[in-house]
Design an enzyme around this catalytic site. Structure first.
Site, mmCIF file in Angstrom:
data_model
loop_
_atom_site.group_PDB
_atom_site.id
_atom_site.type_symbol
_atom_site.label_atom_id
_atom_site.label_comp_id
_atom_site.label_asym_id
_atom_site.label_seq_id
_atom_site.Cartn_x
_atom_site.Cartn_y
_atom_site.Cartn_z
ATOM 1 C CG HIS A 96 -30.103 38.897 7.258
ATOM 2 N ND1 HIS A 96 -31.093 37.963 7.260
ATOM 3 C CD2 HIS A 96 -30.075 39.404 6.013
ATOM 4 C CE1 HIS A 96 -31.641 37.898 6.067
ATOM 5 N NE2 HIS A 96 -31.030 38.750 5.281
ATOM 6 C CE1 TYR B 249 -31.281 28.766 11.705
ATOM 7 C CE2 TYR B 249 -31.685 31.116 11.940
ATOM 8 C CZ TYR B 249 -30.885 30.069 11.510
ATOM 9 O OH TYR B 249 -29.684 30.332 10.889
ATOM 10 N N PRO C 216 -26.020 21.676 9.817
ATOM 11 C CG PRO C 216 -27.544 21.405 8.064
ATOM 12 C CD PRO C 216 -26.737 20.640 9.060
ATOM 13 C CE LYS D 211 -21.981 30.068 13.879
ATOM 14 N NZ LYS D 211 -21.886 31.462 13.474
ATOM 15 C CE1 TYR E 196 -27.822 32.105 13.034
ATOM 16 C CE2 TYR E 196 -27.407 34.359 12.355
ATOM 17 C CZ TYR E 196 -27.982 33.120 12.126
ATOM 18 O OH TYR E 196 -28.691 32.904 10.973
HETATM 19 P P1 FAD Z 1 -16.307 21.646 0.112
HETATM 20 O O1 FAD Z 1 -17.164 22.816 -0.161
HETATM 21 O O2 FAD Z 1 -16.935 20.305 0.213
HETATM 22 O O3 FAD Z 1 -15.199 21.629 -1.017
HETATM 23 C C1 FAD Z 1 -14.362 20.512 -1.243
HETATM 24 C C2 FAD Z 1 -13.938 20.506 -2.694
HETATM 25 O O4 FAD Z 1 -13.048 19.417 -2.921
HETATM 26 C C3 FAD Z 1 -15.117 20.305 -3.642
HETATM 27 O O5 FAD Z 1 -15.079 21.295 -4.643
HETATM 28 C C4 FAD Z 1 -14.899 18.902 -4.204
HETATM 29 O O6 FAD Z 1 -15.374 18.780 -5.528
HETATM 30 C C5 FAD Z 1 -13.395 18.777 -4.123
HETATM 31 N N1 FAD Z 1 -12.898 17.397 -4.046
HETATM 32 C C6 FAD Z 1 -13.439 16.338 -3.394
HETATM 33 N N2 FAD Z 1 -12.670 15.263 -3.521
HETATM 34 C C7 FAD Z 1 -11.605 15.636 -4.277
HETATM 35 C C8 FAD Z 1 -10.447 14.966 -4.732
HETATM 36 N N3 FAD Z 1 -10.231 13.666 -4.452
HETATM 37 N N4 FAD Z 1 -9.571 15.643 -5.472
HETATM 38 C C9 FAD Z 1 -9.751 16.954 -5.766
HETATM 39 N N5 FAD Z 1 -10.839 17.647 -5.350
HETATM 40 C C10 FAD Z 1 -11.738 16.992 -4.603
HETATM 41 N N6 FAD Z 1 -22.031 26.595 6.016
HETATM 42 C C11 FAD Z 1 -22.089 27.899 6.403
HETATM 43 O O7 FAD Z 1 -21.061 28.432 6.801
HETATM 44 N N7 FAD Z 1 -23.252 28.629 6.394
HETATM 45 C C12 FAD Z 1 -24.418 28.086 5.969
HETATM 46 O O8 FAD Z 1 -25.416 28.784 5.904
HETATM 47 C C13 FAD Z 1 -24.400 26.686 5.571
HETATM 48 N N8 FAD Z 1 -25.519 26.090 5.139
HETATM 49 C C14 FAD Z 1 -25.449 24.829 4.640
HETATM 50 C C15 FAD Z 1 -26.607 24.264 4.169
HETATM 51 C C16 FAD Z 1 -26.567 22.966 3.637
HETATM 52 C C17 FAD Z 1 -27.830 22.354 3.117
HETATM 53 C C18 FAD Z 1 -25.322 22.241 3.567
HETATM 54 C C19 FAD Z 1 -25.243 20.846 2.971
HETATM 55 C C20 FAD Z 1 -24.162 22.807 4.054
HETATM 56 C C21 FAD Z 1 -24.211 24.085 4.601
HETATM 57 N N9 FAD Z 1 -23.073 24.676 5.096
HETATM 58 C C22 FAD Z 1 -23.157 25.964 5.573
HETATM 59 C C23 FAD Z 1 -21.789 23.950 5.117
HETATM 60 C C24 FAD Z 1 -20.827 24.381 4.010
HETATM 61 O O9 FAD Z 1 -21.457 24.280 2.757
HETATM 62 C C25 FAD Z 1 -19.536 23.534 4.041
HETATM 63 O O10 FAD Z 1 -19.050 23.496 5.353
HETATM 64 C C26 FAD Z 1 -18.454 24.105 3.107
HETATM 65 O O11 FAD Z 1 -18.746 23.778 1.770
HETATM 66 C C27 FAD Z 1 -17.057 23.577 3.443
HETATM 67 O O12 FAD Z 1 -16.131 24.034 2.501
HETATM 68 P P2 FAD Z 1 -14.875 23.148 2.105
HETATM 69 O O13 FAD Z 1 -14.124 23.946 1.093
HETATM 70 O O14 FAD Z 1 -14.185 22.674 3.326
HETATM 71 O O15 FAD Z 1 -15.490 21.835 1.454
HETATM 72 C C1 DHB Z 2 -29.045 28.979 5.509
HETATM 73 C C2 DHB Z 2 -28.536 27.777 5.907
HETATM 74 C C3 DHB Z 2 -28.411 27.520 7.251
HETATM 75 O O1 DHB Z 2 -27.908 26.353 7.671
HETATM 76 C C4 DHB Z 2 -28.776 28.466 8.189
HETATM 77 O O2 DHB Z 2 -28.648 28.196 9.507
HETATM 78 C C5 DHB Z 2 -29.256 29.679 7.777
HETATM 79 C C6 DHB Z 2 -29.403 29.941 6.426
HETATM 80 C C7 DHB Z 2 -29.203 29.266 4.071
HETATM 81 O O3 DHB Z 2 -28.719 28.435 3.284
HETATM 82 O O4 DHB Z 2 -29.791 30.292 3.729
#
Ligand code: FAD
Ligand code: DHB
Length: 394
Positions: free
Chosen positions: A76, A205, A296, A300, A388
Site C-alpha cells: 500500500h 480511515y 489498534p 502498530k 505509519y
Molecule cells: P499475542 O499475539 O497475544 O501472542 C501471545 C501468545 O501467548 C498467544 O498465542 C497466546 O495463546 C499465548 N499465551 C497466553 N498465555 C499463555 C501462557 N500462560 N502460556 C503459554 N502461552 C500463552 N497490530 C499491528 O501491528 N497491525 C495491525 O493492523 C493490528 N490490528 C489489530 C486489530 C485488532 C482488532 C486487534 C485486537 C489487534 C491488532 N493489532 C495490530 C495488535 C496485534 O494483534 C498484537 O499487538 C500482536 O498480536 C502482539 O503479538 P504478541 O506475540 O506480543 O502477542
Molecule cells: C487493520 C487494522 C488496523 O488497526 C489498522 O489501523 C489498519 C488495518 C486491519 O486489520 O486491516
C-alpha cells in the site's frame, strides 16, 4: 524433578513475538523452546492485525520467511483520511519512499510456525499451568504441563515473556511492582469481516460525527471493517443490518458505494494503552503485548512486538553466546523510546479519528482543524507517514 530439560532460552507464548524471537535466536545459534497455550490451528487462524510496517517486512524477508508475504501481501503506497465527506490521501511512498504491506498476522504466524518445522525447531502447543521460578537467579526455571498431561520443567539462562497481555509473564512481573501506565479510551471497535470486494484499493480511515470507521482489505473478495462502538455494547447489539447501515452512513462520500455481503466474523476489541516499565525483572524479559498495548488505530501492535524482539534477540545472543550481560541489562531502556513513540502515534491517530462522547463542539472543531492540517501541510503529512510506515530500526 523428572522430565527436566535444559535450553538456553525458554519462550513463553507462540504469537508473532515468541515465534519470531525463537527463530531469530536459532539463526544465531541460541537454542530455544516455545511454549504455547493454544493449539497450532488456533494460533494460525487467529485473525488480528493486518498491516506490516516497512521495517517488519524487511526483517521477515531478510531472515528468509518473506516468500509468501511477497507473493500474497498487498503493498500500500498510501491511505485515505476521510472527513467532511471526502478523501484526503496520505501518499506514503511519495512522502517517505516506503510503503506498508497488508498481510494478515495469522499468515505471519503460519510462516513462522512453518519455518520452525522446516528447521526442526521445537514448539510445544497446548501447554498448561505455566509458572516461572527463580527469575532473580542465573538459572531461571519454567514448569508446565504438556499436551499429554505430563508435568515438565525447563531450566534456562533466560525466560522471554511473549505471552500477551493476559499471560503469566506480565502477571509474574507485576508482583515485582513495575510502573504500569494505562489509559482506557471511551469507545471500542467492532471488527467485522465481510465477504464483499473492497470498494477502494487503499485503506480508508473515516472520521464521522456518528463515530469512526475503518475500511480495510483482506483480499480481492474480503473486506475488513472496524466500527467505533460504545464499550458497553456486545456483538449481539450489532445485527448485520445495523452494521451495514452504520458503515454506509459513516463512509458516505461522493462516488463511493459500499457493496453488502455476508458477514463472516464479528468481534469486539477494547481500546487501551498500557506500558509496563521496566519490561524486565532478573532473567525475565517481556516483549510485545506482554509489555505494552497500543490502541489498534495506528496498526502498530504486531510491529512493535517485532521491534522489541529484534532487540531482545541481540541481547540474549550476547548473554548466551558471549557471556556478556550488558545488552540484557539495558534491554528495557533500549526499547522504551520506540514504545513511547508508538504510543504517541497510536494515541494521536485514535484521538484524531474517533468521536469522543464527552467532547464538546469546540473539541470537535479542533479535531477537524488537526485533520485539515495533516492533509494540507506536507511537513505534517510527512511526519504522520513516517510513523505509519514504521520508524527505522537503529
Ligand atoms: P499475542 O499475539 O497475544 O501472542 C501471545 C501468545 O501467548 C498467544 O498465542 C497466546 O495463546 C499465548 N499465551 C497466553 N498465555 C499463555 C501462557 N500462560 N502460556 C503459554 N502461552 C500463552 N497490530 C499491528 O501491528 N497491525 C495491525 O493492523 C493490528 N490490528 C489489530 C486489530 C485488532 C482488532 C486487534 C485486537 C489487534 C491488532 N493489532 C495490530 C495488535 C496485534 O494483534 C498484537 O499487538 C500482536 O498480536 C502482539 O503479538 P504478541 O506475540 O506480543 O502477542
Ligand atoms: C487493520 C487494522 C488496523 O488497526 C489498522 O489501523 C489498519 C488495518 C486491519 O486489520 O486491516
Amino acid at each position: 524433578m523428572a522430565n527436566t530439560r535444559d535450553v538456553a532460552v525458554g519462550v513463553v507464548g507462540g504469537g508473532p513475538a515468541g515465534l519470531l524471537l525463537s527463530y531469530l535466536l536459532n539463526l544465531q545459534g541460541v537454542e530455544t523452546l516455545v511454549l504455547e497455550a493454544r493449539s497450532r490451528a488456533h494460533v494460525e487462524q487467529r485473525v488480528r492485525a493486518g498491516v506490516c510496517e516497512h521495517p517488519t517486512v524487511e526483517l521477515l524477508r531478510g531472515i528468509g520467511v518473506g516468500a509468501r508475504m511477497d507473493a500474497q501481501g498487498m503493498m500500500h503506497h498510501g491511505f485515505s483520511l476521510r472527513f467532511d465527506g471526502r478523501d484526503h490521501r496520505i501518499p506514503l511512498t511519495e512522502l517517505t519512499g516506503k510503503c506498508t504491506t497488508v498481510y494478515g498476522q495469522q499468515e505471519v504466524v503460519k510462516d513462522l510456525v512453518h519455518a520452525h518445522e522446516e528447521k526442526g525447531l521445537p514448539i510445544e502447543f497446548e501447554v498448561a499451568d505455566v509458572a516461572l521460578h527463580d527469575l532473580d537467579s542465573e538459572r531461571p526455571r519454567i514448569t508446565y504441563t504438556d499436551a499429554g498431561g505430563v508435568r515438565r520443567e525447563l531450566r534456562c539462562l533466560a525466560v522471554a515473556g511473549c505471552d500477551g497481555a493476559h499471560g503469566v509473564s506480565r502477571a509474574t512481573l507485576a508482583a515485582t511492582r513495575p510502573r504500569v501506565y494505562t489509559h482506557d479510551y471511551p469507545y471500542a471497535w467492532l471488527a467485522v469481516l465481510a465477504r464483499t470486494p473492497p470498494v477502494h484499493g487503499e485503506l480508508i480511515y473515516a472520521n464521522h460525527e456518528r463515530g469512526f470507521v475503518l475500511h480495510s482489505i483482506r483480499s480481492h473478495e474480503v473486506t475488513q471493517l472496524y466500527l467505533q462502538i460504545d464499550p458497553r455494547e456486545e456483538v449481539t447489539d450489532w445485527p448485520d443490518d445495523r452494521v451495514w447501515e452504520e458503515c454506509r452512513l459513516r463512509l458516505t462520500a461522493e462516488g463511493f458505494g459500499l457493496r453488502e455481503g455476508p458477514l463472516l466474523e464479528k468481534s469486539i476489541a477494547p481500546m487501551r494503552s498500557v506500558v509496563v516499565e521496566p519490561m524486565q525483572y532478573g532473567r525475565l524479559f517481556l516483549a510485545g503485548d506482554a509489555a505494552h498495548i497500543v490502541p489498534p488505530t495506528g496498526a502498530k501492535g504486531m510491529n512493535l512486538a517485532v521491534a522489541d524482539v529484534r532487540r531482545l534477540a541481540y541481547a540474549l545472543r550476547r548473554l548466551v553466546r558471549h557471556s556478556d550481560p550488558r545488552p540484557v541489562t539495558r534491554y528495557s531502556e533500549s526499547c522504551l523510546e520506540r514504545v513511547w513513540q508508538v504510543q504517541h502515534f497510536s494515541a494521536l491517530m485514535t484521538g484524531l479519528l474517533h468521536r469522543d462522547p464527552a467532547a464538546d463542539d469546540f473539541a470537535r472543531k479542533l479535531q477537524l482543524a488537526r485533520l485539515h492540517n495533516l492533509t494540507t501541510s506536507r511537513a505534517a503529512a510527512t511526519s504522520l507517514a513516517e510513523h505509519y510506515v514504521g520508524l527505522p530500526f537503529d
